[in-house]
Design a protein around this motif. Structure first.
Motif, PDB file in Angstrom:
ATOM      1  N   CYS A  41      63.836  17.044  49.870  1.00  0.00           N
ATOM      2  CA  CYS A  41      63.069  18.067  50.587  1.00  0.00           C
ATOM      3  C   CYS A  41      61.484  18.214  50.084  1.00  0.00           C
ATOM      4  CB  CYS A  41      63.760  19.507  50.138  1.00  0.00           C
ATOM      5  SG  CYS A  41      65.641  19.347  50.935  1.00  0.00           S
ATOM      6  N   ARG A  42      60.901  18.667  50.948  1.00  0.00           N
ATOM      7  CA  ARG A  42      59.502  19.136  50.512  1.00  0.00           C
ATOM      8  C   ARG A  42      59.379  20.213  49.504  1.00  0.00           C
ATOM      9  NH1 ARG A  42      57.319  19.480  56.716  1.00  0.00           N
ATOM     10  NH2 ARG A  42      59.571  20.160  56.837  1.00  0.00           N
ATOM     11  N   ASN A  43      58.422  20.069  48.801  1.00  0.00           N
ATOM     12  CA  ASN A  43      58.333  21.422  47.812  1.00  0.00           C
ATOM     13  C   ASN A  43      57.060  22.172  48.158  1.00  0.00           C
ATOM     14  OD1 ASN A  43      57.589  22.927  45.381  1.00  0.00           O
ATOM     15  ND2 ASN A  43      57.428  21.102  43.731  1.00  0.00           N
ATOM     16  N   GLU A  44      57.390  23.354  48.433  1.00  0.00           N
ATOM     17  CA  GLU A  44      56.237  24.140  49.090  1.00  0.00           C
ATOM     18  C   GLU A  44      55.607  24.993  47.911  1.00  0.00           C
ATOM     19  OE1 GLU A  44      55.586  24.452  52.485  1.00  0.00           O
ATOM     20  OE2 GLU A  44      56.454  22.589  52.631  1.00  0.00           O
ATOM     21  N   ALA A  45      55.773  24.486  46.658  1.00  0.00           N
ATOM     22  CA  ALA A  45      55.172  25.418  45.611  1.00  0.00           C
ATOM     23  C   ALA A  45      53.936  25.321  45.500  1.00  0.00           C
ATOM     24  CB  ALA A  45      55.909  25.076  44.281  1.00  0.00           C
ATOM     25  N   HIS A  48      51.416  28.618  39.794  1.00  0.00           N
ATOM     26  CA  HIS A  48      52.496  29.257  39.102  1.00  0.00           C
ATOM     27  C   HIS A  48      53.948  29.452  39.583  1.00  0.00           C
ATOM     28  CE1 HIS A  48      49.304  30.524  36.231  1.00  0.00           C
ATOM     29  NE2 HIS A  48      48.656  31.101  37.113  1.00  0.00           N
ATOM     30  N   GLU A  49      54.112  28.390  40.654  1.00  0.00           N
ATOM     31  CA  GLU A  49      55.558  28.247  40.908  1.00  0.00           C
ATOM     32  C   GLU A  49      55.958  26.839  40.632  1.00  0.00           C
ATOM     33  OE1 GLU A  49      54.825  30.851  44.896  1.00  0.00           O
ATOM     34  OE2 GLU A  49      54.313  28.959  44.993  1.00  0.00           O
ATOM     35  N   HIS A  50      57.225  26.893  40.311  1.00  0.00           N
ATOM     36  CA  HIS A  50      57.684  25.521  39.882  1.00  0.00           C
ATOM     37  C   HIS A  50      58.185  24.838  40.938  1.00  0.00           C
ATOM     38  CE1 HIS A  50      61.378  27.853  40.168  1.00  0.00           C
ATOM     39  NE2 HIS A  50      62.130  27.275  39.348  1.00  0.00           N
ATOM     40  N   PHE A  51      59.109  25.170  41.916  1.00  0.00           N
ATOM     41  CA  PHE A  51      59.456  24.445  43.242  1.00  0.00           C
ATOM     42  C   PHE A  51      59.848  25.427  43.925  1.00  0.00           C
ATOM     43  CE2 PHE A  51      63.513  24.296  41.054  1.00  0.00           C
ATOM     44  CZ  PHE A  51      64.514  24.276  42.352  1.00  0.00           C
ATOM     45  N   ILE A  52      59.631  24.948  45.200  1.00  0.00           N
ATOM     46  CA  ILE A  52      60.075  25.946  46.328  1.00  0.00           C
ATOM     47  C   ILE A  52      60.925  25.008  47.563  1.00  0.00           C
ATOM     48  CG2 ILE A  52      59.891  27.681  48.094  1.00  0.00           C
ATOM     49  CD1 ILE A  52      57.727  28.979  46.300  1.00  0.00           C
ATOM     50  N   GLY A 120      58.935  38.331  26.900  1.00  0.00           N
ATOM     51  CA  GLY A 120      58.916  36.749  26.374  1.00  0.00           C
ATOM     52  C   GLY A 120      59.133  35.553  27.474  1.00  0.00           C
ATOM     53  N   ARG A 121      59.497  35.995  28.685  1.00  0.00           N
ATOM     54  CA  ARG A 121      59.997  35.031  29.725  1.00  0.00           C
ATOM     55  C   ARG A 121      58.481  34.526  30.243  1.00  0.00           C
ATOM     56  NH1 ARG A 121      62.601  38.673  34.490  1.00  0.00           N
ATOM     57  NH2 ARG A 121      63.953  39.127  32.757  1.00  0.00           N
ATOM     58  N   PRO A 122      58.319  33.352  30.369  1.00  0.00           N
ATOM     59  CA  PRO A 122      57.219  32.790  30.899  1.00  0.00           C
ATOM     60  C   PRO A 122      56.959  33.004  32.555  1.00  0.00           C
ATOM     61  CG  PRO A 122      58.523  31.131  30.189  1.00  0.00           C
ATOM     62  CD  PRO A 122      59.359  32.165  29.930  1.00  0.00           C
ATOM     63  N   PHE A 123      55.801  33.183  33.093  1.00  0.00           N
ATOM     64  CA  PHE A 123      55.506  33.525  34.214  1.00  0.00           C
ATOM     65  C   PHE A 123      55.914  32.690  35.194  1.00  0.00           C
ATOM     66  CE2 PHE A 123      53.131  34.246  38.120  1.00  0.00           C
ATOM     67  CZ  PHE A 123      53.415  35.824  38.259  1.00  0.00           C
ATOM     68  N   VAL A 124      56.622  32.551  36.376  1.00  0.00           N
ATOM     69  CA  VAL A 124      56.819  31.751  37.374  1.00  0.00           C
ATOM     70  C   VAL A 124      57.157  32.761  38.756  1.00  0.00           C
ATOM     71  CG1 VAL A 124      58.408  29.977  38.454  1.00  0.00           C
ATOM     72  CG2 VAL A 124      58.337  30.435  35.937  1.00  0.00           C
ATOM     73  N   HIS A 125      56.078  32.739  39.383  1.00  0.00           N
ATOM     74  CA  HIS A 125      55.794  33.483  40.761  1.00  0.00           C
ATOM     75  C   HIS A 125      57.098  33.316  41.562  1.00  0.00           C
ATOM     76  CE1 HIS A 125      54.603  34.727  44.744  1.00  0.00           C
ATOM     77  NE2 HIS A 125      54.226  35.724  44.122  1.00  0.00           N
ATOM     78  N   GLY A 126      57.687  34.468  41.953  1.00  0.00           N
ATOM     79  CA  GLY A 126      58.929  34.248  42.753  1.00  0.00           C
ATOM     80  C   GLY A 126      60.088  34.257  41.940  1.00  0.00           C
ATOM     81  N   VAL A 127      60.138  34.175  40.828  1.00  0.00           N
ATOM     82  CA  VAL A 127      61.343  34.012  40.091  1.00  0.00           C
ATOM     83  C   VAL A 127      61.120  34.899  38.618  1.00  0.00           C
ATOM     84  CG1 VAL A 127      62.784  32.554  38.580  1.00  0.00           C
ATOM     85  CG2 VAL A 127      61.696  31.577  40.802  1.00  0.00           C
ATOM     86  N   HIS A 128      60.178  34.600  37.996  1.00  0.00           N
ATOM     87  CA  HIS A 128      59.824  35.531  36.801  1.00  0.00           C
ATOM     88  C   HIS A 128      58.328  36.058  36.799  1.00  0.00           C
ATOM     89  CE1 HIS A 128      63.225  33.652  34.201  1.00  0.00           C
ATOM     90  NE2 HIS A 128      63.465  34.790  34.678  1.00  0.00           N
ATOM     91  N   ASP A 129      58.319  37.089  37.724  1.00  0.00           N
ATOM     92  CA  ASP A 129      57.006  37.736  37.869  1.00  0.00           C
ATOM     93  C   ASP A 129      57.198  39.305  37.771  1.00  0.00           C
ATOM     94  OD1 ASP A 129      58.217  38.590  40.323  1.00  0.00           O
ATOM     95  OD2 ASP A 129      57.155  37.198  41.483  1.00  0.00           O
ATOM     96  N   ASP A 147      65.856  41.587  46.390  1.00  0.00           N
ATOM     97  CA  ASP A 147      64.717  40.500  46.203  1.00  0.00           C
ATOM     98  C   ASP A 147      64.072  40.393  47.540  1.00  0.00           C
ATOM     99  OD1 ASP A 147      62.956  38.792  44.836  1.00  0.00           O
ATOM    100  OD2 ASP A 147      64.539  37.344  44.606  1.00  0.00           O
ATOM    101  N   TYR A 148      62.904  39.939  47.496  1.00  0.00           N
ATOM    102  CA  TYR A 148      61.818  39.723  48.687  1.00  0.00           C
ATOM    103  C   TYR A 148      61.315  38.460  48.701  1.00  0.00           C
ATOM    104  CZ  TYR A 148      62.726  44.788  49.696  1.00  0.00           C
ATOM    105  OH  TYR A 148      63.392  46.033  49.900  1.00  0.00           O
ATOM    106  N   THR A 149      61.452  37.686  49.495  1.00  0.00           N
ATOM    107  CA  THR A 149      60.659  36.401  49.634  1.00  0.00           C
ATOM    108  C   THR A 149      59.030  36.773  49.643  1.00  0.00           C
ATOM    109  OG1 THR A 149      62.369  35.383  50.711  1.00  0.00           O
ATOM    110  CG2 THR A 149      60.285  34.225  50.806  1.00  0.00           C
ATOM    111  N   ARG A 150      58.319  36.414  48.499  1.00  0.00           N
ATOM    112  CA  ARG A 150      56.982  36.234  48.687  1.00  0.00           C
ATOM    113  C   ARG A 150      56.119  35.010  48.288  1.00  0.00           C
ATOM    114  NH1 ARG A 150      60.208  38.541  44.950  1.00  0.00           N
ATOM    115  NH2 ARG A 150      60.128  38.349  42.546  1.00  0.00           N
ATOM    116  N   SER A 151      55.033  34.808  48.924  1.00  0.00           N
ATOM    117  CA  SER A 151      54.387  33.647  48.884  1.00  0.00           C
ATOM    118  C   SER A 151      53.340  33.980  48.126  1.00  0.00           C
ATOM    119  CB  SER A 151      53.867  33.114  50.291  1.00  0.00           C
ATOM    120  OG  SER A 151      54.820  32.872  51.205  1.00  0.00           O
ATOM    121  N   TRP A 152      52.728  32.783  47.372  1.00  0.00           N
ATOM    122  CA  TRP A 152      51.705  32.853  46.478  1.00  0.00           C
ATOM    123  C   TRP A 152      50.396  33.283  47.074  1.00  0.00           C
ATOM    124  CZ3 TRP A 152      50.528  33.338  41.301  1.00  0.00           C
ATOM    125  CH2 TRP A 152      49.271  33.147  41.075  1.00  0.00           C
ATOM    126  N   GLY A 153      49.820  34.627  46.471  1.00  0.00           N
ATOM    127  CA  GLY A 153      48.551  35.107  47.097  1.00  0.00           C
ATOM    128  C   GLY A 153      48.867  36.150  48.331  1.00  0.00           C
TER     129      GLY A 153
END
Length: 240
Positions: A41-45, A48-52, A120-129, A147-153
């Motif tokens: 699949c394509r990664n849309e990340a 600060h996002e790991h994979f989407i 202490g959790r690392p920042f990952v947008h959409g998962v740990h934000d 939870d709400y789907t949220r795109s970076w920016g």
């Protein structure tokens, strides 16, 4: 199942090589003949996002059979699941196959009731934000927040979905006077953005719990920097 997933590793390695240094992602799908196959699949990340996983790719995979595992690579990193991966494993309720690139070492992990620590959790947008931290905080009091789907920016545009303003009422919050701030209240902030883009939990005694971009989640003094950027205080109906 483990042996079947292991048989997919060579195909994941080919995909990982093509995508490096970004993470590759895909799905293990049992097709209508009963064969387990890897669907790249394509990664849309973005930052600060790991994979989407691309939503269209996911839907097409569902059309070919039953999704039985989530797959992605860890380029130049240990294939052990990160805190964000472990949270994703619980959310998807599926096994995850993680493959190192370029070595090809791998792990297979399953849901086990994991809950990430609040501090202490690392920042990952959409998962740990900041919103994920708020959700996990209130979950400890038996208060589920959607939870709400949220795109970076999402906070950059003047129009479009607003994660906080569009949803806080339906989640059981109401705005209260800022001078009534007390424990468990939410503090909305606008930090270098045209709209509110940050949220913190007030713990009382001048301390907040929050998660800034690029930093680990932490407790911090509700200092002047944050006070000046505060736009609203919200209180949940469970804390009248």
């Amino acid at each position: 199942m483990n042996d079947e997933l292991t048989a997919l590793v060579p195909y994941v390695r080919i995909h990982a090589e093509a995508e490096a240094p970004r993470e590759c992602c895909g799905l293990a799908v049992r097709d209508t003949s009963g064969l387990l196959v890897y669907v790249a699949c394509r990664n849309e990340a973005r930052d600060h996002e790991h994979f989407i996983i691309n939503a269209t790719d996911y839907a097409r995979a569902e059309d070919t059979g039953t999704i039985v595992a989530i797959v992605h690579s860890h380029p130049y990193a240990d294939p052990a699941p990160s805190l964000a991966d472990r949270a994703g494993i619980e959310d998807t309720e599926l096994p995850w196959l993680i493959v190192n690139h370029p070595l090809g070492t791998y792990t297979i992990s399953r849901p086990e009731g994991f809950a990430a620590p609040l501090i202490g959790r690392p920042f990952v947008h959409g998962v740990h934000d900041c919103y994920a931290l708020v959700r996990d905080y209130f979950a400890k009091f038996g208060i589920p927040l959607n939870d709400y789907t949220r795109s970076w920016g999402w906070w950059e545009g003047a129009s479009g979905p607003d994660l906080y303003r569009d949803n806080f009422v339906r989640e059981g919050f109401r705005e209260v006077p800022r001078e009534t701030l007390r424990e468990h209240d939410l503090i909305l902030m606008r930090i270098r953005a045209p709209r509110e883009n940050h949220m913190a939990v007030y713990l009382g005694h001048g301390v907040i719990l929050h998660h800034l971009i690029g930093q680990p989640s932490r407790r911090e003094t509700y200092q002047e920097f944050y006070q000046r950027r505060t736009t609203a205080v919200l209180r949940h109906r469970s804390f009248p």
